[in-house]
Motif scaffolding. Sequence first.
Motif, PDB file in Angstrom:
ATOM      1  N   ARG A 148      42.508  91.785  63.649  1.00 57.62           N
ATOM      2  CA  ARG A 148      44.177  92.190  63.822  1.00 57.62           C
ATOM      3  C   ARG A 148      45.085  91.791  63.930  1.00 57.62           C
ATOM      4  O   ARG A 148      46.258  92.601  63.568  1.00 57.62           O
ATOM      5  CB  ARG A 148      43.994  92.488  65.731  1.00 57.62           C
ATOM      6  CG  ARG A 148      42.659  92.724  66.332  1.00 57.62           C
ATOM      7  CD  ARG A 148      42.577  93.518  67.920  1.00 57.62           C
ATOM      8  NE  ARG A 148      43.665  93.790  68.500  1.00 57.62           N
ATOM      9  CZ  ARG A 148      43.670  94.983  69.052  1.00 57.62           C
ATOM     10  NH1 ARG A 148      43.090  95.713  68.227  1.00 57.62           N
ATOM     11  NH2 ARG A 148      45.038  95.349  69.120  1.00 57.62           N
TER      12      ARG A 148
ATOM     13  N   HIS B 186      42.605  96.857  62.707  1.00 56.86           N
ATOM     14  CA  HIS B 186      43.089  96.935  64.183  1.00 56.86           C
ATOM     15  C   HIS B 186      41.302  97.370  64.223  1.00 56.86           C
ATOM     16  O   HIS B 186      40.961  96.902  65.655  1.00 56.86           O
ATOM     17  CB  HIS B 186      43.774  97.304  64.959  1.00 56.86           C
ATOM     18  CG  HIS B 186      45.302  97.129  64.857  1.00 56.86           C
ATOM     19  ND1 HIS B 186      45.724  96.079  65.025  1.00 56.86           N
ATOM     20  CD2 HIS B 186      46.328  97.508  64.414  1.00 56.86           C
ATOM     21  CE1 HIS B 186      46.798  95.595  65.133  1.00 56.86           C
ATOM     22  NE2 HIS B 186      47.153  96.220  63.896  1.00 56.86           N
TER      23      HIS B 186
ATOM     24  N   GLY C 244      39.014  94.854  64.187  1.00 56.66           N
ATOM     25  CA  GLY C 244      39.192  93.853  64.950  1.00 56.66           C
ATOM     26  C   GLY C 244      38.297  93.781  66.465  1.00 56.66           C
ATOM     27  O   GLY C 244      37.887  93.017  67.225  1.00 56.66           O
ATOM     28  N   LEU C 245      39.399  95.094  66.868  1.00 57.11           N
ATOM     29  CA  LEU C 245      38.309  95.570  68.476  1.00 57.11           C
ATOM     30  C   LEU C 245      37.165  95.368  68.465  1.00 57.11           C
ATOM     31  O   LEU C 245      36.150  95.341  68.995  1.00 57.11           O
ATOM     32  CB  LEU C 245      39.104  97.001  68.547  1.00 57.11           C
ATOM     33  CG  LEU C 245      39.070  97.606  70.142  1.00 57.11           C
ATOM     34  CD1 LEU C 245      39.394  96.436  71.393  1.00 57.11           C
ATOM     35  CD2 LEU C 245      39.063  98.854  70.174  1.00 57.11           C
TER      36      LEU C 245
END
Length: 122
Positions: A99, A104, A107-108
């Motif tokens: 992130r 993002h 990463g999530l």
Amino acid sequence: METDVLVSQERTITKIDPNIECTLRDAHKCKMAGDYHQALNLYDRIIADDPANVRALHSKANVLDRMGNYAEALAWYDAALLCDPHNAEAWYNRGITLRKTGRHEEGLASIKQGISLAMGDI
């Protein structure tokens, strides 16, 4: 010199090397004191002796992340996860680093993987 043999739930045997344990402790102290270069040197010594030492691989990634070397940190998180794909903390930290690089969604997904492993969902 190796001592104590541990048997995990998967019935694999791990021998604890007191020299590696002492070096891990020293590296952690350096990391916490902000002496990142010395911490990296110590983690590298451990990895040279035990390339599959997940704690050293993961901790090296954490130090690199703190230094802002995100691409290199991700490579070391991936190395740790190759050795232990069920390491919830490594998945979570990998997600945080992803992130930071603007990745993002990936990463999530890593963060969710870490939480699921920690909760015993996987």
